[in-house]
Write a protein that holds these residues in place. Structure first.
Motif, mmCIF file in Angstrom:
data_model
loop_
_atom_site.group_PDB
_atom_site.id
_atom_site.type_symbol
_atom_site.label_atom_id
_atom_site.label_comp_id
_atom_site.label_asym_id
_atom_site.label_seq_id
_atom_site.Cartn_x
_atom_site.Cartn_y
_atom_site.Cartn_z
ATOM 1 N N THR A 149 0.736 -1.105 -0.036
ATOM 2 C CA THR A 149 0.016 -0.009 0.019
ATOM 3 C C THR A 149 0.832 1.245 -0.033
ATOM 4 N N GLN A 150 2.070 1.150 0.482
ATOM 5 C CA GLN A 150 2.806 2.434 0.810
ATOM 6 C C GLN A 150 3.772 3.080 -0.352
ATOM 7 N N ASN A 151 3.685 4.191 -0.635
ATOM 8 C CA ASN A 151 4.330 5.102 -1.849
ATOM 9 C C ASN A 151 5.064 6.196 -0.913
ATOM 10 N N VAL A 152 6.123 6.665 -1.740
ATOM 11 C CA VAL A 152 6.703 7.648 -0.962
ATOM 12 C C VAL A 152 6.905 8.915 -1.879
ATOM 13 N N LYS A 153 7.007 9.956 -1.350
ATOM 14 C CA LYS A 153 7.356 11.270 -1.735
ATOM 15 C C LYS A 153 8.688 11.958 -0.918
ATOM 16 N N VAL A 154 9.907 11.664 -1.566
ATOM 17 C CA VAL A 154 11.051 11.960 -0.767
ATOM 18 C C VAL A 154 11.184 13.622 -0.442
ATOM 19 N N ASN A 155 11.782 13.648 0.578
ATOM 20 C CA ASN A 155 12.394 15.151 0.732
ATOM 21 C C ASN A 155 13.514 15.485 -0.046
ATOM 22 N N ILE A 156 13.314 16.150 -1.076
ATOM 23 C CA ILE A 156 14.420 16.424 -2.117
ATOM 24 C C ILE A 156 15.845 17.013 -1.363
ATOM 25 N N SER A 157 15.490 17.910 -0.525
ATOM 26 C CA SER A 157 16.764 18.658 0.208
ATOM 27 C C SER A 157 17.419 17.499 0.993
ATOM 28 N N ARG A 158 16.950 16.481 1.854
ATOM 29 C CA ARG A 158 17.366 15.424 2.541
ATOM 30 C C ARG A 158 18.009 14.737 1.584
ATOM 31 N N PHE A 159 17.356 14.078 0.580
ATOM 32 C CA PHE A 159 17.783 13.260 -0.409
ATOM 33 C C PHE A 159 18.968 13.506 -1.051
ATOM 34 N N ARG A 160 19.170 14.695 -1.492
ATOM 35 C CA ARG A 160 20.211 15.444 -1.974
ATOM 36 C C ARG A 160 21.464 15.119 -1.248
ATOM 37 N N GLU A 161 21.314 15.075 0.047
ATOM 38 C CA GLU A 161 22.486 14.824 0.787
ATOM 39 C C GLU A 161 23.459 13.674 0.600
ATOM 40 N N THR A 162 22.148 12.675 0.597
ATOM 41 C CA THR A 162 22.574 11.074 0.358
ATOM 42 C C THR A 162 23.184 11.089 -1.057
ATOM 43 N N LEU A 163 22.649 11.621 -2.119
ATOM 44 C CA LEU A 163 23.184 11.443 -3.431
ATOM 45 C C LEU A 163 24.501 12.325 -3.571
ATOM 46 N N VAL A 164 24.600 13.388 -2.832
ATOM 47 C CA VAL A 164 26.159 13.939 -3.023
ATOM 48 C C VAL A 164 27.110 12.952 -2.369
ATOM 49 N N GLU A 165 26.743 12.396 -1.268
ATOM 50 C CA GLU A 165 27.927 11.369 -0.483
ATOM 51 C C GLU A 165 28.094 10.340 -1.525
ATOM 52 N N ALA A 166 27.117 9.661 -1.969
ATOM 53 C CA ALA A 166 27.278 8.687 -3.183
ATOM 54 C C ALA A 166 28.059 9.116 -4.503
ATOM 55 N N TYR A 167 28.193 10.604 -4.785
ATOM 56 C CA TYR A 167 28.602 10.882 -6.013
ATOM 57 C C TYR A 167 29.949 10.943 -5.479
ATOM 58 N N SER A 168 30.347 11.446 -4.261
ATOM 59 C CA SER A 168 31.740 11.663 -3.700
ATOM 60 C C SER A 168 32.597 10.459 -3.674
ATOM 61 N N ILE A 169 31.756 9.301 -3.233
ATOM 62 C CA ILE A 169 32.378 8.168 -2.926
ATOM 63 C C ILE A 169 32.961 7.721 -4.463
ATOM 64 N N VAL A 170 31.903 7.538 -5.380
ATOM 65 C CA VAL A 170 32.358 6.873 -6.588
ATOM 66 C C VAL A 170 33.375 7.753 -7.481
ATOM 67 N N THR A 171 33.322 8.984 -7.226
ATOM 68 C CA THR A 171 34.300 9.916 -7.860
ATOM 69 C C THR A 171 35.732 9.962 -7.028
ATOM 70 N N ASP A 172 35.753 9.599 -6.018
ATOM 71 C CA ASP A 172 37.078 9.550 -5.314
ATOM 72 C C ASP A 172 37.936 8.484 -5.782
ATOM 73 N N TRP A 173 37.219 7.334 -6.388
ATOM 74 C CA TRP A 173 37.967 6.329 -6.801
ATOM 75 C C TRP A 173 38.707 6.555 -7.984
ATOM 76 N N ALA A 174 38.456 7.374 -8.699
ATOM 77 C CA ALA A 174 38.914 7.977 -9.870
ATOM 78 C C ALA A 174 40.218 8.629 -9.760
ATOM 79 N N GLY A 175 40.279 9.272 -8.577
ATOM 80 C CA GLY A 175 41.531 10.081 -8.458
ATOM 81 C C GLY A 175 42.654 9.291 -7.680
ATOM 82 N N ARG A 176 42.349 7.881 -7.481
ATOM 83 C CA ARG A 176 43.169 7.054 -6.603
ATOM 84 C C ARG A 176 44.177 6.243 -7.406
#
Length: 462
Positions: free
Chosen positions: A435-462
């Motif tokens: 039954t459940q659907n979700v409308k994510v809080n974009i401001s909060r969710f953006r923080e998680t996305l930025v962290e993910a982006y940082s993790i995967v792009t850091d590998w490129a510089g190693r």
């Protein structure tokens, strides 16, 4: 001198031919003939008939094959079960999760009723019934049973004879990638990989769709065609058997558990070969690529367009996957997932595909109300062994559609565990998963996305 040599050669030819007749008959009887008495076939594979020959290469080869079969069957049981197997030729490993039986004795499998016949060393007969599905604590009514009968009466005659052990399992209720991977493919790898393709797979509850989806996997575990009992009404002789599959844990392989030696890294390498996956590490991917699992029925993202816009603004190349032919074609879909740096989805079976991500990638699970335990147990806790970084986005009450449906102070919102305990899983599932659907809080969710982006792009510089 030359005439004398020819004479000796001609004289010895009939003798050589006569000496070779027993080996020729053995080959014809046991590998090409359609009906061989079981006791005679069993003596051949138990080694008792080899004493009548003089240690020629065919017999030595047979003994080596039998030694290989016995040693690898023995790896599937431990402790008291292993001692029983060594003493009697038969033993079962039964745990809370899984149940499988191993025979080092020759067996006859009658595929008309999936009965395994084994000669008994005692004067009384006994029967073991097993539903050959890896996860035994679930509902097994849909799994066809196998009857293992130990008896002294003559078993049916063999129509076909095989030189490798049989492994009997069920394809279960397929269609859900989590259950397919967790309860069939991983346990099948655990149970059979060490045999180096020298087993014959017998699939109960055979489904062509399952074979179409995982045929490339099964062909790397066995050098023989998978047998469908429903289309093979005959009796088969095998030098040994495994009925059922060994299960370790949720999406898990424990290298120290039965049979030993294989963990998640080995399984992922196996999948890369089976599906032709290109990337082993996220640093091999150029621009960070994010795949969003979009659901169309329940657990939908109600503001999906805003989410995609935010993902793109951060710097991701976004791929949106809806339930389609792409998902059902696992070969194609696994290659798509493998080419991505980040996988995003609401809690559900689709997150099983994290297993195809390259090492160093990120999986973001949107954890809905009432799914905390399942989110961690099935997908969050398993990610590390896959070499995947797990980020959790736990929604707040206002982000769930259940608040509008039941109200902010309803027990379904404030105390989800109560529903599980009072009414059981099915009742809780109908609320939190169906039954459940979700409308994510974009401001909060953006923080998680930025962290993910940082993790995967850091590998490129190693």
């Amino acid at each position: 001198m030359e005439k004398e040599l020819k004479k000796r050669t001609l004289c010895s030819t009939p003798i050589i031919f006569l000496l070779s007749l027993p080996l020729l008959c053995v080959g014809l009887d046991f590998f090409w003939c359609n009906a061989v008495p079981f006791h005679q076939w069993m003596q051949y594979f138990s080694g008792s008939e080899t004493r009548s020959f003089n240690g020629g290469n065919p017999i030595n080869r047979t003994l080596e094959e039998l030694k290989f079969i016995h040693s690898h069957l023995s790896r599937l049981v431990r402790g008291e079960d292993r001692r029983n197997l060594d003493a009697t030729g038969f033993a079962c490993d039964k745990t809370y999760h899984s149940f499988h039986c191993v025979s080092k004795k020759p067996v006859i499998i009658d595929t008309t009723n999936m009965t395994v016949h084994i000669r008994s060393d005692h004067h009384t007969s006994q029967e073991t019934v097993i539903r050959p599905y890896a996860r035994q604590e679930g509902e097994l009514n849909a799994i066809s049973p196998v009857h293992i009968i130990h008896h002294t009466s003559p078993p049916p005659r063999c129509h076909y004879n095989h030189s490798v052990p049989a492994v009997v399992f069920s394809s279960g209720s397929t269609g859900n990638v989590f259950h397919e991977m967790n309860e069939i493919i991983i346990p099948l790898f655990i149970t059979t990989k060490h045999f180096q393709t020298r087993v014959l797979l017998i699939m109960e509850d055979y489904k062509p769709s399952f074979m179409s989806k995982y045929g490339s996997v099964l062909s790397r575990l066995s050098a023989y065609d998978v047998m469908n009992p429903a289309e093979n009404s005959s009796t088969h002789c095998f030098p040994g058997s495994v009925i059922g599959l060994k299960y370790h844990d949720n999406l898990a392989l424990n290298s120290s558990d039965i049979p030993g030696g294989y963990g998640m890294p080995e399984f992922q390498a196996f999948l890369r070969l089976s599906f032709g996956l290109k990337f082993t590490h996220v640093s091999q991917i150029g621009k960070p690529r994010l795949v969003l699992l979009s659901r169309t029925n329940t657990r939908r993202f109600l503001n999906e367009d805003e989410m995609i816009e935010t993902m793109s603004a951060i710097g991701f190349q976004v791929v949106v996957i809806k339930r389609s032919k792409v998902v059902s074609n696992l070969s194609r879909f696994s290659r798509l997932i493998n080419s991505c740096s980040v996988l995003v989805g609401a809690h559900g079976a689709g997150l099983t595909n994290e297993i195809f991500l390259p090492h160093g990638a990120v999986m973001i699970q949107v954890e809905l109300i009432g799914t905390e335990w399942a989110s961690n147990t099935y997908y969050g806790d398993t990610a590390a062994a896959m070499g995947v970084r797990y980020l959790k986005y736990k929604i707040e009450e206002e982000e769930s559609s259940l608040v509008k449906l039941y109200g902010r102070n309803h027990p379904f919102i404030t105390d989800p565990v109560r529903l599980f305990l009072s009414s059981g899983y099915r009742a809780a599932r109908s609320v939190y998963l169906d039954t459940q659907n979700v409308k994510v809080n974009i401001s909060r969710f953006r923080e998680t996305l930025v962290e993910a982006y940082s993790i995967v792009t850091d590998w490129a510089g190693r």
